[in-house]
Design a protein around this motif. Structure first.
Motif, mmCIF file in Angstrom:
data_model
loop_
_atom_site.group_PDB
_atom_site.id
_atom_site.type_symbol
_atom_site.label_atom_id
_atom_site.label_comp_id
_atom_site.label_asym_id
_atom_site.label_seq_id
_atom_site.Cartn_x
_atom_site.Cartn_y
_atom_site.Cartn_z
ATOM 1 N N LEU A 1 0.840 -1.208 0.000
ATOM 2 C CA LEU A 1 0.000 0.000 0.000
ATOM 3 C C LEU A 1 0.867 1.248 0.000
ATOM 4 O O LEU A 1 0.525 2.261 -0.597
ATOM 5 N N VAL B 1 3.806 1.565 -1.396
ATOM 6 C CA VAL B 1 4.358 1.756 -2.743
ATOM 7 C C VAL B 1 3.296 2.415 -3.631
ATOM 8 O O VAL B 1 3.582 3.313 -4.413
ATOM 9 N N ARG B 2 2.043 1.978 -3.438
ATOM 10 C CA ARG B 2 0.938 2.488 -4.239
ATOM 11 C C ARG B 2 0.664 3.963 -3.930
ATOM 12 O O ARG B 2 0.337 4.741 -4.826
ATOM 13 N N ASP B 3 0.794 4.348 -2.672
ATOM 14 C CA ASP B 3 0.443 5.720 -2.284
ATOM 15 C C ASP B 3 1.600 6.701 -2.369
ATOM 16 O O ASP B 3 1.377 7.909 -2.239
ATOM 17 N N CYS B 4 2.816 6.240 -2.564
ATOM 18 C CA CYS B 4 3.962 7.164 -2.589
ATOM 19 C C CYS B 4 3.855 8.099 -3.793
ATOM 20 O O CYS B 4 3.830 7.649 -4.929
ATOM 21 N N PRO B 5 3.766 9.426 -3.572
ATOM 22 C CA PRO B 5 3.632 10.339 -4.710
ATOM 23 C C PRO B 5 4.900 10.465 -5.538
ATOM 24 O O PRO B 5 4.867 10.910 -6.677
ATOM 25 N N ASN C 1 7.243 7.912 -6.082
ATOM 26 C CA ASN C 1 7.777 6.594 -6.477
ATOM 27 C C ASN C 1 9.146 6.337 -5.853
ATOM 28 O O ASN C 1 10.065 5.868 -6.511
ATOM 29 N N ILE D 1 9.963 12.830 -0.922
ATOM 30 C CA ILE D 1 9.592 14.219 -0.617
ATOM 31 C C ILE D 1 9.228 14.366 0.863
ATOM 32 O O ILE D 1 8.692 15.397 1.272
ATOM 33 N N CYS E 1 6.879 13.255 2.764
ATOM 34 C CA CYS E 1 5.490 13.531 3.133
ATOM 35 C C CYS E 1 5.011 12.510 4.154
ATOM 36 O O CYS E 1 4.045 12.742 4.866
ATOM 37 N N CYS E 2 5.681 11.345 4.196
ATOM 38 C CA CYS E 2 5.343 10.274 5.147
ATOM 39 C C CYS E 2 3.936 9.739 4.952
ATOM 40 O O CYS E 2 3.296 9.300 5.903
ATOM 41 N N GLN E 3 3.434 9.783 3.716
ATOM 42 C CA GLN E 3 2.143 9.148 3.429
ATOM 43 C C GLN E 3 2.270 7.642 3.620
ATOM 44 O O GLN E 3 1.321 6.990 4.044
ATOM 45 N N ASP F 1 1.347 6.702 7.054
ATOM 46 C CA ASP F 1 -0.107 6.694 7.262
ATOM 47 C C ASP F 1 -0.776 5.523 6.556
ATOM 48 O O ASP F 1 -1.757 4.976 7.047
ATOM 49 N N SER F 2 -0.254 5.162 5.382
ATOM 50 C CA SER F 2 -0.885 4.106 4.596
ATOM 51 C C SER F 2 -0.667 2.723 5.208
ATOM 52 O O SER F 2 -1.488 1.839 5.026
ATOM 53 N N ARG G 1 -1.714 10.744 -11.213
ATOM 54 C CA ARG G 1 -1.604 10.166 -9.874
ATOM 55 C C ARG G 1 -2.966 10.113 -9.190
ATOM 56 O O ARG G 1 -3.901 10.776 -9.610
ATOM 57 N N LEU H 1 -5.022 10.855 -3.487
ATOM 58 C CA LEU H 1 -4.227 10.915 -2.260
ATOM 59 C C LEU H 1 -2.806 11.433 -2.554
ATOM 60 O O LEU H 1 -2.261 12.254 -1.824
ATOM 61 N N GLN H 2 -2.230 10.938 -3.650
ATOM 62 C CA GLN H 2 -0.887 11.399 -4.034
ATOM 63 C C GLN H 2 -0.904 12.867 -4.464
ATOM 64 O O GLN H 2 0.059 13.595 -4.241
ATOM 65 N N TYR I 1 -0.026 15.923 -2.133
ATOM 66 C CA TYR I 1 1.375 16.311 -1.919
ATOM 67 C C TYR I 1 1.938 17.055 -3.123
ATOM 68 O O TYR I 1 2.851 17.865 -2.986
ATOM 69 N N ILE I 2 1.400 16.760 -4.312
ATOM 70 C CA ILE I 2 1.820 17.505 -5.508
ATOM 71 C C ILE I 2 1.281 18.936 -5.400
ATOM 72 O O ILE I 2 2.004 19.908 -5.590
ATOM 73 N N ARG J 1 2.879 21.434 -3.191
ATOM 74 C CA ARG J 1 4.125 22.014 -3.677
ATOM 75 C C ARG J 1 3.922 23.035 -4.800
ATOM 76 O O ARG J 1 4.891 23.433 -5.443
ATOM 77 N N ARG K 1 -4.262 14.885 9.236
ATOM 78 C CA ARG K 1 -3.470 13.700 9.570
ATOM 79 C C ARG K 1 -2.998 13.703 11.016
ATOM 80 O O ARG K 1 -2.696 12.659 11.568
#
Lengths: 119, 408
Positions: free
Chosen positions: A52, A54-58, A60, A85, A87-89, A92-93, B52, B55-56, B59-60, B63, B158
């Motif tokens: 999850l 890997v899927r949510d990382c903005p 990659n 970046i 963000c530490c998503q 959370d994920s 994307r 959710l992704q 963060y974009i 920025r 969050r």
């Protein structure tokens, strides 16, 4: 406001005895809040490989692979913190609390390849 | 008659450390024509969002701007929440409001410092940035980062605010309020500041409406335009907000509006801390968002921020459009610059608190010969630039074109 040449006297005296607004870095101690989102930590024993994060990382920046066998799974997280970046998503994920953030921010380096780390 | 002189200001460091080119035509020292050239910092963020998930994208979108990062992510989250039909918990709405006002504090203190620097008043830069640092520490404590707080998520926030954190915020807000009283006094009574800023960069009430100016630029011209009052979002329906206006309609007026807004923000932060409701901080939002479109407006420190999101029923948006505050304020810039002196140009540009990367969205190149639009790849663009210099007699023999512009 006081007029005349003496109007800065109070301000000058206050600043002579005031504590500096800046901190000495890198020689002094760097105070980072414990909530600060720095480089992530990974606990392989908790990871179930749902990916999850890997899927949510903005950006990659992370990948997860099983370096053990199919029966005896051993997960490994590869982090490219040059892409990350912070963000530490992923934190959370993660449903199993396998990923956490640390206040580690001193990550500068001169080689990009060194920034890909296996956790 | 003396010949007019054309001076390009920028694209490197035109009063602020961001790229834009201002072509100024001078008659003596007076600006007779000004052309605003932006577009140097296009990053393709809107297109990146389409590739994307929602959710992704937070963060974009965060920025888009380095200063008002929270308000952009709030606007985007609100758009998606509207599409998904979810309502965020009140506690989350209050935390969003608290962060937005803390952000306004640090943004206005940053601007005050920059304005001081532009007019040669560097002591003000040192003072206000010292105070801004306290606010940034609070934001880092709450969100986890100094500028991209990352506190918003779809359906709420969050991170929760703890009682110890509330105490720390109160202490900092008290210090900032105390020091800001001095800046208010300075802005209202310091003769050198009034003499330097008064009467330059005029944008009258009618012109502000005509050019669609937003935020402190329009409020300094007595246009009581504040989205927090006219179209409340987050917790602004409960938090008392006063739209600060001024009648100077020049750079001095914008300074007064901003320093008084800091005082208003301090009051709002205290209200949020006193009335923070209990409860959850987030509700669940499905990954796939139902088909539809949403348009949401919010009040960024620089003015009205508008986002448009169109969904096609998948987990990725079909279209995301960001209209940042600076984009609206550029239209009146030519009018503000004309008639003023060259020495006033940097502070007039800085007075709208511009954000170039917020502004730069897309460039469309029309072919003059065929009248058709085309897309050129990186390699063709590089070849074109080398040939452009070659045609001007510059030796380009040693330049090699790499296969890819990507470093990795």
């Amino acid at each position: 406001m006081m007029k005349g040449p003496g109007k800065i006297t109070g301000e000058v005296l206050r600043h002579v005895f005031a504590k500096p607004a800046t901190i000495s870095y890198p020689k002094g101690e760097l105070v980072i809040d414990k909530n600060y989102r720095g480089k992530i930590d990974f606990d392989a024993s908790k990871c179930i490989g749902c990916k999850l994060c890997v899927r949510d990382c903005p950006a990659n920046a992370i990948s997860i692979e099983n370096i053990g066998t199919k029966e005896d799974k051993k997960m490994q997280l590869t982090l490219n913190y040059a892409h990350c970046i912070f963000c530490c998503q992923c934190v959370d994920s993660c449903n199993k609390d396998a990923i956490s953030f640390s206040p580690d921010i001193e990550l500068a380096g001169i080689n990009r390849k060194d920034m890909i780390v296996k956790l | 008659m003396a010949k007019n002189v054309v001076i390009p200001i920028g694209p490197q460091h035109p009063s602020l450390k961001e790229p834009a080119c201002f072509t100024i035509t001078l008659e003596g020292e007076k600006v007779v024509n000004a052309v605003v050239g932006t577009g140097y910092n296009h990053r393709g963020l809107e297109k990146a969002c389409e590739a994307r998930s929602y959710l992704q994208d937070i963060y974009i979108i965060e920025r888009v701007c380095g200063i008002c990062s929270h308000i952009h992510s709030t606007t985007f989250c609100q758009s998606v929440e509207e599409l998904a039909g979810v309502e965020i918990p009140r506690r989350a709405a209050y935390i969003r409001t608290l962060m937005a006002e803390l952000e306004r504090l640090h943004s206005h203190l940053l601007w005050l410092g920059i304005a001081g620097h532009e007019v040669g008043f560097d002591t003000l830069l040192m003072y206000s940035w010292r105070d801004r640092e306290l606010v940034l520490d609070i934001l880092a404590m709450l969100g986890g980062n100094r500028v991209n707080y990352g506190i918003n998520t779809l359906g709420g926030v969050r991170r929760d605010v703890t009682p110890e954190q509330i105490e720390k915020i109160r202490k900092v807000v008290d210090i900032v309020e105390e020091r800001n009283k001095y800046y208010v006094q300075l802005a209202l009574s310091e003769t050198t500041l009034a003499a330097r800023l008064g009467g330059i960069g005029k944008l009258s009430h009618d012109d502000a409406i005509k050019f669609g100016a937003v935020g402190p630029v329009s409020r300094a011209a007595e246009v009581a335009d504040d989205i927090r009052v006219t179209d409340p979002y987050s917790a602004y329906d409960e938090v008392p907000v006063t739209a600060i206006t001024d009648n100077h309609a020049d750079v001095f007026g914008r300074t007064v509006v901003r320093v008084l807004e800091i005082m208003e923000s301090v009051k709002m932060i205290r209200f949020c801390l006193d009335n923070l409701p209990d409860g959850d901080i987030a509700v669940k939002v499905p990954r796939k968002i139902p088909e539809g479109e949403a348009f949401v407006r919010t009040e960024a420190p620089r003015g009205e921020d508008a986002h448009y999101v169109r969904s096609n029923g998948t987990d990725k948006p079909d279209r995301v459009r960001v209209r940042a505050a600076s984009e609206a304020n550029w239209h009146g810039m030519k009018h503000m610059l004309e008639g003023d002196y060259l020495a006033d140009v940097p502070i007039i540009i800085a007075a709208i608190d511009p954000c170039y990367s917020c502004t730069d969205r897309a460039i469309v190149l029309d072919n003059h010969d065929t009248g058709k639009q085309s897309v050129i790849d990186w390699r063709t663009l590089r070849e074109y630039s080398i040939n452009w210099y070659k045609a001007r007699g510059i030796d380009t023999g040693k330049i090699k074109i790499a296969d890819s512009h990507l470093i990795f």
